[in-house]
Design an enzyme around this catalytic site. Structure first.
Site, PDB file in Angstrom:
ATOM      1  N   ILE A 155       0.553   0.739   1.329  1.00  0.00           N
ATOM      2  CA  ILE A 155       1.467   1.590   2.104  1.00  0.00           C
ATOM      3  C   ILE A 155       1.949   2.770   1.259  1.00  0.00           C
ATOM      4  O   ILE A 155       1.937   3.925   1.714  1.00  0.00           O
ATOM      5  CB  ILE A 155       2.658   0.757   2.645  1.00  0.00           C
ATOM      6  CG1 ILE A 155       2.142  -0.308   3.622  1.00  0.00           C
ATOM      7  CG2 ILE A 155       3.691   1.655   3.316  1.00  0.00           C
ATOM      8  CD1 ILE A 155       3.158  -1.368   4.017  1.00  0.00           C
ATOM      9  N   ARG A 231      11.641  -4.226   2.219  1.00  0.00           N
ATOM     10  CA  ARG A 231      12.462  -5.404   2.498  1.00  0.00           C
ATOM     11  C   ARG A 231      13.905  -5.067   2.172  1.00  0.00           C
ATOM     12  O   ARG A 231      14.182  -4.408   1.150  1.00  0.00           O
ATOM     13  CB  ARG A 231      12.016  -6.613   1.667  1.00  0.00           C
ATOM     14  CG  ARG A 231      10.729  -7.275   2.144  1.00  0.00           C
ATOM     15  CD  ARG A 231      10.877  -7.975   3.511  1.00  0.00           C
ATOM     16  NE  ARG A 231       9.651  -8.626   3.938  1.00  0.00           N
ATOM     17  CZ  ARG A 231       8.705  -8.054   4.706  1.00  0.00           C
ATOM     18  NH1 ARG A 231       8.874  -6.803   5.128  1.00  0.00           N
ATOM     19  NH2 ARG A 231       7.649  -8.738   5.058  1.00  0.00           N
ATOM     20  N   ASP A 255      14.629   0.735   7.644  1.00  0.00           N
ATOM     21  CA  ASP A 255      13.961  -0.072   8.668  1.00  0.00           C
ATOM     22  C   ASP A 255      14.225  -1.552   8.424  1.00  0.00           C
ATOM     23  O   ASP A 255      13.872  -2.382   9.250  1.00  0.00           O
ATOM     24  CB  ASP A 255      12.449   0.193   8.640  1.00  0.00           C
ATOM     25  CG  ASP A 255      11.728  -0.519   9.776  1.00  0.00           C
ATOM     26  OD1 ASP A 255      12.179  -0.364  10.946  1.00  0.00           O
ATOM     27  OD2 ASP A 255      10.746  -1.238   9.524  1.00  0.00           O
ATOM     28  N   GLU A 260      19.294  -8.978   7.735  1.00  0.00           N
ATOM     29  CA  GLU A 260      18.748  -8.713   9.079  1.00  0.00           C
ATOM     30  C   GLU A 260      18.370  -9.968   9.859  1.00  0.00           C
ATOM     31  O   GLU A 260      18.270  -9.938  11.089  1.00  0.00           O
ATOM     32  CB  GLU A 260      17.508  -7.800   8.979  1.00  0.00           C
ATOM     33  CG  GLU A 260      16.278  -8.496   8.409  1.00  0.00           C
ATOM     34  CD  GLU A 260      15.043  -7.575   8.340  1.00  0.00           C
ATOM     35  OE1 GLU A 260      15.165  -6.459   7.845  1.00  0.00           O
ATOM     36  OE2 GLU A 260      13.973  -8.007   8.784  1.00  0.00           O
ATOM     37  N   HIS A 292      13.407  -3.134  11.825  1.00  0.00           N
ATOM     38  CA  HIS A 292      12.142  -3.651  11.285  1.00  0.00           C
ATOM     39  C   HIS A 292      10.985  -3.373  12.253  1.00  0.00           C
ATOM     40  O   HIS A 292      10.245  -4.289  12.629  1.00  0.00           O
ATOM     41  CB  HIS A 292      12.270  -5.157  11.009  1.00  0.00           C
ATOM     42  CG  HIS A 292      11.369  -5.623   9.894  1.00  0.00           C
ATOM     43  ND1 HIS A 292      11.774  -6.485   8.917  1.00  0.00           N
ATOM     44  CD2 HIS A 292      10.071  -5.342   9.625  1.00  0.00           C
ATOM     45  CE1 HIS A 292      10.765  -6.726   8.089  1.00  0.00           C
ATOM     46  NE2 HIS A 292       9.720  -6.047   8.501  1.00  0.00           N
ATOM     47  N   GLN A 293      10.864  -2.116  12.647  1.00  0.00           N
ATOM     48  CA  GLN A 293       9.840  -1.762  13.632  1.00  0.00           C
ATOM     49  C   GLN A 293       8.693  -0.947  13.024  1.00  0.00           C
ATOM     50  O   GLN A 293       7.800  -0.510  13.747  1.00  0.00           O
ATOM     51  CB  GLN A 293      10.460  -0.996  14.814  1.00  0.00           C
ATOM     52  CG  GLN A 293      10.707   0.486  14.574  1.00  0.00           C
ATOM     53  CD  GLN A 293      11.172   1.227  15.822  1.00  0.00           C
ATOM     54  OE1 GLN A 293      12.293   1.013  16.265  1.00  0.00           O
ATOM     55  NE2 GLN A 293      10.349   2.094  16.374  1.00  0.00           N
ATOM     56  N   PHE A 295       6.089  -1.663  11.552  1.00  0.00           N
ATOM     57  CA  PHE A 295       4.728  -2.190  11.791  1.00  0.00           C
ATOM     58  C   PHE A 295       4.292  -2.016  13.241  1.00  0.00           C
ATOM     59  O   PHE A 295       3.114  -2.230  13.547  1.00  0.00           O
ATOM     60  CB  PHE A 295       4.699  -3.701  11.469  1.00  0.00           C
ATOM     61  CG  PHE A 295       5.406  -4.527  12.507  1.00  0.00           C
ATOM     62  CD1 PHE A 295       6.783  -4.622  12.535  1.00  0.00           C
ATOM     63  CD2 PHE A 295       4.684  -5.169  13.502  1.00  0.00           C
ATOM     64  CE1 PHE A 295       7.436  -5.348  13.514  1.00  0.00           C
ATOM     65  CE2 PHE A 295       5.332  -5.904  14.494  1.00  0.00           C
ATOM     66  CZ  PHE A 295       6.715  -5.996  14.487  1.00  0.00           C
TER      67      PHE A 295
HETATM   68  P1  NAI Z   1       0.753  -3.970  -1.565  1.00  0.00           P
HETATM   69  O1  NAI Z   1       0.701  -5.366  -2.116  1.00  0.00           O
HETATM   70  O2  NAI Z   1      -0.507  -3.284  -1.203  1.00  0.00           O
HETATM   71  O3  NAI Z   1       1.543  -3.030  -2.601  1.00  0.00           O
HETATM   72  C1  NAI Z   1       2.737  -3.400  -3.235  1.00  0.00           C
HETATM   73  C2  NAI Z   1       2.804  -2.621  -4.535  1.00  0.00           C
HETATM   74  O4  NAI Z   1       4.084  -2.878  -5.126  1.00  0.00           O
HETATM   75  C3  NAI Z   1       1.733  -3.043  -5.555  1.00  0.00           C
HETATM   76  O5  NAI Z   1       1.048  -1.911  -6.044  1.00  0.00           O
HETATM   77  C4  NAI Z   1       2.537  -3.720  -6.648  1.00  0.00           C
HETATM   78  O6  NAI Z   1       1.965  -3.552  -7.931  1.00  0.00           O
HETATM   79  C5  NAI Z   1       3.863  -2.980  -6.523  1.00  0.00           C
HETATM   80  N1  NAI Z   1       4.965  -3.656  -7.185  1.00  0.00           N
HETATM   81  C6  NAI Z   1       5.121  -4.970  -7.460  1.00  0.00           C
HETATM   82  N2  NAI Z   1       6.268  -5.155  -8.130  1.00  0.00           N
HETATM   83  C7  NAI Z   1       6.836  -3.935  -8.272  1.00  0.00           C
HETATM   84  C8  NAI Z   1       8.013  -3.473  -8.909  1.00  0.00           C
HETATM   85  N3  NAI Z   1       8.835  -4.309  -9.552  1.00  0.00           N
HETATM   86  N4  NAI Z   1       8.288  -2.151  -8.863  1.00  0.00           N
HETATM   87  C9  NAI Z   1       7.444  -1.285  -8.251  1.00  0.00           C
HETATM   88  N5  NAI Z   1       6.310  -1.662  -7.645  1.00  0.00           N
HETATM   89  C10 NAI Z   1       6.017  -2.976  -7.671  1.00  0.00           C
HETATM   90  O7  NAI Z   1       1.746  -4.068  -0.331  1.00  0.00           O
HETATM   91  P2  NAI Z   1       1.843  -3.071   0.922  1.00  0.00           P
HETATM   92  O8  NAI Z   1       0.918  -3.525   1.977  1.00  0.00           O
HETATM   93  O9  NAI Z   1       1.786  -1.673   0.446  1.00  0.00           O
HETATM   94  O10 NAI Z   1       3.319  -3.413   1.451  1.00  0.00           O
HETATM   95  C11 NAI Z   1       4.470  -3.094   0.681  1.00  0.00           C
HETATM   96  C12 NAI Z   1       5.668  -3.797   1.281  1.00  0.00           C
HETATM   97  O11 NAI Z   1       5.925  -3.255   2.580  1.00  0.00           O
HETATM   98  C13 NAI Z   1       5.463  -5.303   1.555  1.00  0.00           C
HETATM   99  O12 NAI Z   1       5.778  -6.079   0.405  1.00  0.00           O
HETATM  100  C14 NAI Z   1       6.424  -5.580   2.670  1.00  0.00           C
HETATM  101  O13 NAI Z   1       7.646  -6.037   2.126  1.00  0.00           O
HETATM  102  C15 NAI Z   1       6.648  -4.213   3.323  1.00  0.00           C
HETATM  103  N6  NAI Z   1       6.196  -4.168   4.721  1.00  0.00           N
HETATM  104  C16 NAI Z   1       7.095  -3.787   5.691  1.00  0.00           C
HETATM  105  C17 NAI Z   1       6.717  -3.707   7.009  1.00  0.00           C
HETATM  106  C18 NAI Z   1       7.676  -3.261   8.076  1.00  0.00           C
HETATM  107  O14 NAI Z   1       7.381  -3.400   9.273  1.00  0.00           O
HETATM  108  N7  NAI Z   1       8.814  -2.673   7.731  1.00  0.00           N
HETATM  109  C19 NAI Z   1       5.362  -4.081   7.418  1.00  0.00           C
HETATM  110  C20 NAI Z   1       4.477  -4.397   6.332  1.00  0.00           C
HETATM  111  C21 NAI Z   1       4.900  -4.467   5.025  1.00  0.00           C
END
Ligand code: NAI
Length: 345
Positions: A155, A231, A255, A260, A292-293, A295
């Protein structure tokens, strides 16, 4: 036929899951309640449960599920901080949907940011009442501004590409920098000090809880805009509110919210909101909250249903190996999943 108890069902979940499920012989028991210790008995007779971000899947719930014969927890989300994967190891397999539409989340982050900075939410309300005044609607150009991106995974990288399209300078922090990405990585304190906009795209872990707290906010530029589509627990909300009241934080686009779980996803209009902190935040003119929308797009819903159904089938019907399993065999959940060639247990 594989019976699946589907907790925290919403109207928008059913069409895609019914379609993909019936095509592959899965029977979903759609339940509106969330999974927790009080509701876990509703999974009796099912071999799998399908859960979302605010279901509580702790050790006690896992033990009960196991006793009822449940052998799979299928998260229909990417994040899995609400599941005790360690407690599940050796008993119940855990699968998730690692990516369903990173574009959906990155684009929503941008939508919140543009809306807030350009005061679209205010303008929308005004023109509906034929108020065409521009007073108080002054925003700022994104072009030439610095955006700090925390977490450069799927993301975060898409968010960065969009920001570059605006002509922004991008700084990033990630303990695992993306190689050959051309991204300018800096220490967290430098990112805090230099960014006009800070957007969170890292997971919630013990190490990232309250990553943005009073001390971090202290280091930021006056007027900084905070975006959180990851989150809620990544931000100390009380510190955020104090930062807004002190005029240190120029705007917040949220979001997600750390408390929540008992509020979001439901229609609570007509009720008195018992959460003073959230009520105060929402009352601020420079705060936009969506529940939380990020997605929630057609593409994401279809991908979530298709991947979840395939995850369930892989675990029960094929060789039992699922690429999307969250394994705790060696305690390194993400790496273990990548290195493992056989079943976890
Ligand atoms: P991803 O796993 O592809 O990327 C997460 C990145 O965060 C990785 O590059 C990782 O190395 C990095 N990371 C880990 N610890 C860290 C730290 N202490 N400081 C900085 N970076 C750190 O995950 P993706 O798919 O990009 O999703 C990211 C987050 O988005 C998810 O963990 C989830 O909580 C959130 N999310 C929210 C949604 C929503 O509807 N609001 C929907 C989908 C995901």
């Amino acid at each position: 036929m594989i019976q699946v108890a589907f907790f925290d069902t919403k109207a928008y979940d059913r069409p895609s899951f019914e379609r993909f499920g019936s095509e592959h012989g899965l029977a979903f028991r759609f339940l509106e309640t969330k999974l927790n210790e009080d509701t876990v008995a509703l999974a009796k007779g099912c071999s799998a449960v399908c859960v979302f971000v605010n279901d509580t899947v702790n050790a006690s719930v896992i033990d009960k599920l196991y006793a009822y014969g449940v052998r799979l927890i299928a998260l229909r989300s990417a994040g899995y901080n609400n599941v005790d994967v360690q407690a599940a190891f050796g008993k119940i397999h855990v699968v998730h949907v690692p990516a369903y539409s990173p574009y959906a989340v990155a684009e929503h982050a941008i939508a919140l940011l543009l809306t807030n900075v350009r005061r679209i939410h205010k303008a929308y309300n005004r023109t509906r009442e034929f108020n065409f005044s521009l007073n108080g609607l002054t925003g700022f150009d994104f072009h030439g501004k610095t955006v700090g991106v925390i977490g450069t995974g799927k993301i975060g990288r898409i968010f960065i590409d969009i920001c570059r399209g605006f002509g922004m300078r991008v700084l990033a922090y990630d303990p695992y920098p993306a190689k050959d990405s051309g991204i300018e990585y800096v220490p967290l304190d430098e990112l805090f000090a230099l960014s006009d906009v800070i957007s969170l795209h890292c997971p919630l872990t013990d190490g990232t809880r309250h990553l943005l707290n009073a001390a971090a906010i202290e280091k930021m530029k006056k007027g900084v805009v905070i975006v959180n589509t990851s989150r809620g627990g990544l931000i100390d909300t009380e510190a955020l509110l104090e930062g807004i009241k002190a005029r240190k934080i120029g705007a917040a686009c949220l979001d997600v919210y750390e408390e929540e779980a008992d509020i979001f996803f439901e229609d609570r209009s007509g009720h008195i909101l018992n959460d003073e902190l959230l009520a105060r935040l929402i009352s601020m003119p420079n705060v936009i909250v969506t529940s939380h929308q990020a997605f929630l797009t057609e593409e994401a819903l279809n991908n979530i249903a298709e991947t979840t159904v395939n995850n369930i089938l892989s675990c029960f019907e094929k060789d039992g190996i699922c690429d999307n399993e969250l394994c705790y065999r060696c305690g390194r959940i993400e790496q273990c999943k990548k290195e493992r060639m056989d079943k976890c247990f």
